[in-house]
Design a protein around this motif. Sequence first.
Motif, mmCIF file in Angstrom:
data_model
loop_
_atom_site.group_PDB
_atom_site.id
_atom_site.type_symbol
_atom_site.label_atom_id
_atom_site.label_comp_id
_atom_site.label_asym_id
_atom_site.label_seq_id
_atom_site.Cartn_x
_atom_site.Cartn_y
_atom_site.Cartn_z
ATOM 1 N N GLN A 128 40.792 -33.104 -18.439
ATOM 2 C CA GLN A 128 40.006 -33.936 -19.178
ATOM 3 C C GLN A 128 40.653 -34.102 -20.856
ATOM 4 O O GLN A 128 40.200 -34.887 -21.302
ATOM 5 N N ALA A 129 41.619 -33.570 -20.665
ATOM 6 C CA ALA A 129 42.451 -33.630 -22.036
ATOM 7 C C ALA A 129 41.795 -33.455 -23.479
ATOM 8 O O ALA A 129 41.699 -34.297 -24.124
ATOM 9 N N PHE A 130 41.187 -32.279 -23.633
ATOM 10 C CA PHE A 130 40.358 -32.258 -24.865
ATOM 11 C C PHE A 130 40.592 -30.624 -25.084
ATOM 12 O O PHE A 130 40.931 -29.771 -24.234
ATOM 13 N N PHE A 131 40.405 -30.357 -26.469
ATOM 14 C CA PHE A 131 40.410 -28.793 -26.707
ATOM 15 C C PHE A 131 38.809 -28.433 -26.938
ATOM 16 O O PHE A 131 38.140 -29.177 -27.622
ATOM 17 N N PRO A 132 38.469 -27.385 -26.140
ATOM 18 C CA PRO A 132 37.057 -26.828 -26.291
ATOM 19 C C PRO A 132 36.426 -26.815 -27.567
ATOM 20 O O PRO A 132 35.098 -27.029 -27.736
ATOM 21 N N ASP A 134 37.074 -28.661 -30.198
ATOM 22 C CA ASP A 134 37.298 -30.241 -31.117
ATOM 23 C C ASP A 134 35.885 -30.565 -31.268
ATOM 24 O O ASP A 134 34.854 -30.411 -30.427
ATOM 25 N N ARG A 135 35.548 -30.800 -32.535
ATOM 26 C CA ARG A 135 34.007 -31.071 -33.118
ATOM 27 C C ARG A 135 33.563 -32.268 -32.328
ATOM 28 O O ARG A 135 32.252 -32.177 -32.496
ATOM 29 N N MET A 136 34.172 -32.969 -31.608
ATOM 30 C CA MET A 136 33.666 -34.202 -31.091
ATOM 31 C C MET A 136 32.734 -33.726 -29.780
ATOM 32 O O MET A 136 32.004 -34.513 -29.403
ATOM 33 N N CYS A 137 32.983 -32.374 -29.545
ATOM 34 C CA CYS A 137 32.337 -31.868 -28.305
ATOM 35 C C CYS A 137 31.065 -31.379 -28.848
ATOM 36 O O CYS A 137 30.046 -30.862 -27.958
ATOM 37 N N TRP A 138 30.708 -31.073 -30.056
ATOM 38 C CA TRP A 138 29.615 -30.254 -30.639
ATOM 39 C C TRP A 138 27.960 -31.021 -30.173
ATOM 40 O O TRP A 138 27.206 -30.190 -29.863
ATOM 41 N N PRO A 139 28.178 -32.448 -30.393
ATOM 42 C CA PRO A 139 26.775 -32.901 -29.995
ATOM 43 C C PRO A 139 26.255 -32.766 -28.416
ATOM 44 O O PRO A 139 25.518 -32.648 -27.724
ATOM 45 N N LEU A 140 27.472 -32.670 -27.464
ATOM 46 C CA LEU A 140 27.579 -32.447 -26.191
ATOM 47 C C LEU A 140 26.891 -30.963 -25.691
ATOM 48 O O LEU A 140 26.126 -30.634 -24.979
ATOM 49 N N TYR A 141 27.587 -30.040 -26.691
ATOM 50 C CA TYR A 141 27.281 -28.724 -26.503
ATOM 51 C C TYR A 141 25.731 -28.408 -26.814
ATOM 52 O O TYR A 141 25.096 -27.463 -26.484
ATOM 53 N N HIS A 154 37.443 -24.568 -17.279
ATOM 54 C CA HIS A 154 38.680 -24.015 -16.787
ATOM 55 C C HIS A 154 39.679 -23.354 -17.741
ATOM 56 O O HIS A 154 39.687 -23.909 -18.776
ATOM 57 N N THR A 155 40.259 -22.314 -17.338
ATOM 58 C CA THR A 155 41.245 -21.788 -18.311
ATOM 59 C C THR A 155 42.407 -21.299 -17.719
ATOM 60 O O THR A 155 42.512 -21.290 -16.493
ATOM 61 N N GLY A 156 43.629 -21.277 -18.186
ATOM 62 C CA GLY A 156 44.788 -21.226 -17.830
ATOM 63 C C GLY A 156 45.542 -22.103 -17.230
ATOM 64 O O GLY A 156 45.490 -23.213 -17.212
ATOM 65 N N GLN A 157 46.647 -21.553 -16.315
ATOM 66 C CA GLN A 157 47.412 -22.374 -15.492
ATOM 67 C C GLN A 157 46.518 -23.233 -14.508
ATOM 68 O O GLN A 157 45.300 -22.871 -14.380
ATOM 69 N N PRO A 177 42.279 -19.933 -23.416
ATOM 70 C CA PRO A 177 40.735 -19.492 -23.744
ATOM 71 C C PRO A 177 40.654 -19.272 -25.146
ATOM 72 O O PRO A 177 39.301 -19.236 -25.650
ATOM 73 N N ILE A 178 41.444 -18.966 -25.880
ATOM 74 C CA ILE A 178 41.128 -18.931 -27.526
ATOM 75 C C ILE A 178 40.405 -20.039 -27.985
ATOM 76 O O ILE A 178 39.649 -19.817 -29.010
ATOM 77 N N HIS A 179 40.346 -21.181 -27.402
ATOM 78 C CA HIS A 179 39.677 -22.500 -27.903
ATOM 79 C C HIS A 179 38.204 -22.359 -27.491
ATOM 80 O O HIS A 179 37.668 -23.259 -28.076
ATOM 81 N N LEU A 180 37.839 -21.071 -26.667
ATOM 82 C CA LEU A 180 36.585 -21.159 -26.388
ATOM 83 C C LEU A 180 35.882 -20.062 -27.626
ATOM 84 O O LEU A 180 34.652 -19.994 -27.426
#
Length: 287
Positions: A128-132, A134-141, A154-157, A177-180
């Motif tokens: 899905q080509a995004f960093f988890p 990324d603040r664009m995801c905040w409204p979704l979360y 999904h994480t890793g390879q 996974p550091i982006h989580l």
Amino acid sequence: MALDLEKIVAIDVHTHVQASIDETRGFPEESPEAAVAKAFGSDALMTVPELAAYYRERDMAAVCFTVDNIDWPGPVTNEEILELAPAEDDVLIPFASVDPRRGPEAVARAREYVARGAKGFKFHPTSQAFFPDDRMCWPLYEVIAEAGLPALFHTGQTAVGKGQPGGGGQLLKYSNPIHLDEVAAAFPAITVIMAHPSVPWQDEALAVAVHKPNVYIDLSGWSPRYFPPQLVHYANSLLRERVLFGTDWPALSPERWIAEFDKLDVKEEVRPLVLKENAVRMLGLAR
């Protein structure tokens, strides 16, 4: 019907529906997913009823989902899964998937899927080509947090795009996974599930999970014989109540996964936690 926890021997928290009841199976040939679907073989690409029958025969339950992607259509929609899964609720637990790049539409879709009975959400940062974080995801979360549902990342390879020119354009960096870490910190009401041993970032995953009590690790997508030793160590100790059985079906069969897991140096009292009890608690199934 309803899930009978006394009868169920294990809960697979990571399975893919990759076929529609209209007999569409697999992904478009030009998609990075195509090679993966071809490797699985058409017999392994199951509809919702077929997946339910497969796990019912094994006295197992399964979390099932598709992966939403704005770049290519999958063979099955969230709508179909959420429509069919209630008839299979003795074994299936349906998650929805929303590509965060949909922006406001992603938020609207998430609200709709919660209303339609989604029990959690699945994200694939690489495809899905995004960093988890990324603040664009905040409204979704925020929608997921309000509903009190888990989010599986999904994480890793990944096998998506593997072997294709340029890896099918898929970038592994999104699935570190550091982006989580910030996601788990900003949304403590969300149970964040890191899917798979996070090769090559296993230590980052363990650090985040140990530090953030709302983070779990599912053990899907890799044969247990190849689990990094530090992952087995933490599964036996600090994370014994936050590691989960998962196959990434159809990547691995439950039989193969469990047979290899049985050979690991995992404490006897930890095995039932991994195979079932942690998922029961995480998914709120014992209410």
